[in-house]
Scaffold this active site. Structure first.
Site, short mmCIF file in Angstrom:
data_model
loop_
_atom_site.label_atom_id
_atom_site.label_comp_id
_atom_site.label_asym_id
_atom_site.label_seq_id
_atom_site.Cartn_x
_atom_site.Cartn_y
_atom_site.Cartn_z
N SER A 7 0.85 -1.20 0.00
CA SER A 7 0.00 0.00 0.00
C SER A 7 0.88 1.24 0.00
O SER A 7 1.67 1.46 0.94
CB SER A 7 -0.88 0.01 1.24
OG SER A 7 -1.38 1.32 1.45
N HIS A 32 -1.27 -1.26 -4.21
CA HIS A 32 -2.52 -0.88 -3.55
C HIS A 32 -2.54 0.64 -3.36
O HIS A 32 -1.64 1.22 -2.76
CB HIS A 32 -2.59 -1.61 -2.21
CG HIS A 32 -3.88 -1.48 -1.48
ND1 HIS A 32 -5.00 -2.22 -1.78
CD2 HIS A 32 -4.24 -0.69 -0.43
CE1 HIS A 32 -5.98 -1.90 -0.95
NE2 HIS A 32 -5.56 -0.95 -0.13
N ASP A 34 -4.69 3.76 -1.97
CA ASP A 34 -5.76 4.08 -1.02
C ASP A 34 -6.30 5.49 -1.24
O ASP A 34 -5.56 6.47 -1.10
CB ASP A 34 -5.23 3.99 0.41
CG ASP A 34 -5.03 2.56 0.87
OD1 ASP A 34 -6.01 1.78 0.81
OD2 ASP A 34 -3.91 2.22 1.27
N MET A 36 -8.96 8.30 0.08
CA MET A 36 -9.78 8.67 1.25
C MET A 36 -10.33 10.07 1.07
O MET A 36 -9.61 10.97 0.63
CB MET A 36 -8.91 8.64 2.51
CG MET A 36 -8.25 7.30 2.76
SD MET A 36 -7.22 7.38 4.23
CE MET A 36 -6.51 5.73 4.20
N HIS A 65 -8.33 1.20 -3.87
CA HIS A 65 -9.24 0.99 -2.73
C HIS A 65 -9.89 2.33 -2.40
O HIS A 65 -9.25 3.22 -1.83
CB HIS A 65 -8.40 0.46 -1.55
CG HIS A 65 -9.17 0.25 -0.28
ND1 HIS A 65 -8.55 0.07 0.94
CD2 HIS A 65 -10.51 0.18 -0.03
CE1 HIS A 65 -9.47 -0.10 1.88
NE2 HIS A 65 -10.67 -0.03 1.32
N MET A 67 -12.06 4.57 -0.30
CA MET A 67 -12.72 4.76 1.00
C MET A 67 -13.43 6.10 0.91
O MET A 67 -13.01 7.10 1.51
CB MET A 67 -11.67 4.73 2.12
CG MET A 67 -11.15 3.31 2.37
SD MET A 67 -9.59 3.28 3.27
CE MET A 67 -8.46 3.51 1.91
N MET A 138 -11.43 -5.68 5.80
CA MET A 138 -10.57 -4.76 6.56
C MET A 138 -10.29 -5.34 7.93
O MET A 138 -11.21 -5.74 8.66
CB MET A 138 -11.27 -3.40 6.74
CG MET A 138 -11.47 -2.59 5.48
SD MET A 138 -9.97 -2.22 4.56
CE MET A 138 -9.02 -1.30 5.77
N ASP A 176 -6.67 -6.33 4.44
CA ASP A 176 -5.99 -5.03 4.48
C ASP A 176 -6.04 -4.47 5.91
O ASP A 176 -7.13 -4.28 6.46
CB ASP A 176 -6.72 -4.08 3.50
CG ASP A 176 -6.10 -2.71 3.39
OD1 ASP A 176 -5.01 -2.47 3.95
OD2 ASP A 176 -6.72 -1.86 2.71
C1 DX5 Z 1 -6.11 1.71 5.74
C2 DX5 Z 1 -5.73 1.42 4.31
C3 DX5 Z 1 -4.64 0.44 4.21
C4 DX5 Z 1 -3.33 0.88 4.85
C5 DX5 Z 1 -2.71 -0.34 5.45
O1 DX5 Z 1 -7.31 2.37 5.80
O2 DX5 Z 1 -6.83 0.92 3.58
O3 DX5 Z 1 -4.42 0.01 2.88
O4 DX5 Z 1 -2.43 1.48 3.98
O5 DX5 Z 1 -1.60 0.03 6.16
P1 DX5 Z 1 -0.87 -0.98 7.16
O6 DX5 Z 1 -0.43 -2.17 6.36
O7 DX5 Z 1 0.28 -0.18 7.67
O8 DX5 Z 1 -1.87 -1.35 8.23
ZN ZN Z 2 -6.39 -0.09 1.62
#
Ligand code: DX5
Ligand code: ZN
Length: 217
Positions: A7, A32, A34, A36, A65, A67, A138, A176
């Site tokens: 990620s 990956h 992310d 947000m 991903h 969010m 998650m 994840d």
């Molecule tokens: C969290 C993200 C993850 C995050 C995971 O909301 O969706 O993808 O980057 O990070 P680690 O592996 O450090 O928990």
């Molecule tokens: Zn993620």
């Protein structure tokens, strides 16, 4: 074989391509990404312009991903910006719009996945499962990297694997949050085949060793 999806939330954004090329050379399977929005989760990360630039710079499989609230508004844009797989949360809208978003991603010729927050039960996936390429469980509350793995999600991973085997055996099962060389083994044993890891990869100096440790856990 287990797939590893580093990620980039834990990468150095001022040297993003350097970090991406390192995990690519180390044999990472997916990258990956992310997204947000500060509404669905209490944090803001990166979005379309970064994805577009990254798409031009790498041939890695881009696992996006989302969010974000009401993802059907944006899934087409993320497909066009270069995502190979678009995953969004089934809690992020009414079922009718979630179905619509799934169809939009498919009509763009991309893979589609749905994600479940820790409090959402596995059975919530049932109405959607036959349409999906991937389910994401998650194992932290979404929003931040570097949190601790929620062991109580392991039963849900196993339950999801059973549902997948029954309904859509080719569907991938991704985990994840808090995945490292120790928790990776628990996830694999429960049935996951794609492991996302942020801090356990980009937080380590030797990324190749970090990826191998997770893959071979
Ligand atoms: C969290 C993200 C993850 C995050 C995971 O909301 O969706 O993808 O980057 O990070 P680690 O592996 O450090 O928990
Ligand atoms: Zn993620």
């Amino acid at each position: 074989m287990t797939k590893i999806a580093p990620s980039i939330l834990s990468a150095d954004f001022a040297n993003l391509l350097y970090d991406v090329n390192e995990v690519k050379a180390a044999g990472a399977d997916y990258l990956h990404f992310d997204v947000m929005d500060g509404c669905f989760v209490p944090n803001i990360s990166i979005g379309l312009p970064v994805l577009k630039s990254l798409r031009k710079a790498t041939d890695m499989f881009l696992d996006v991903h989302l969010m974000i609230d009401r993802p059907h508004r944006y899934v087409k844009d993320f497909c066009q910006a270069g995502a190979d797989l678009v995953v969004f949360h089934l809690e992020a809208d009414q079922p009718q719009h979630i179905f619509e978003a799934i169809e939009t991603v498919k009509s763009c010729g991309k893979k589609v996945g749905l994600s479940l927050k820790p409090k959402t039960p596995a059975k919530a996936i049932i109405p959607y499962l036959d349409k999906l390429d991937l389910v994401l469980i998650m194992t932290v509350e979404p929003g931040f990297g570097g949190q601790s793995f929620m062991h109580e999600q392991l039963d849900k991973i196993a339950e999801m694997k059973e549902l997948i085997n029954k309904t859509n055996p080719s569907c991938e099962l991704q985990v994840d949050g808090g995945v490292d060389s120790e928790t990776a083994k628990l996830c694999k044993d429960a049935g996951a085949n794609v492991l996302v890891a942020g801090s356990a990869v980009f937080g380590k100096k030797d990324r190749a060793a970090a990826i191998d440790a997770i893959r071979n856990a």
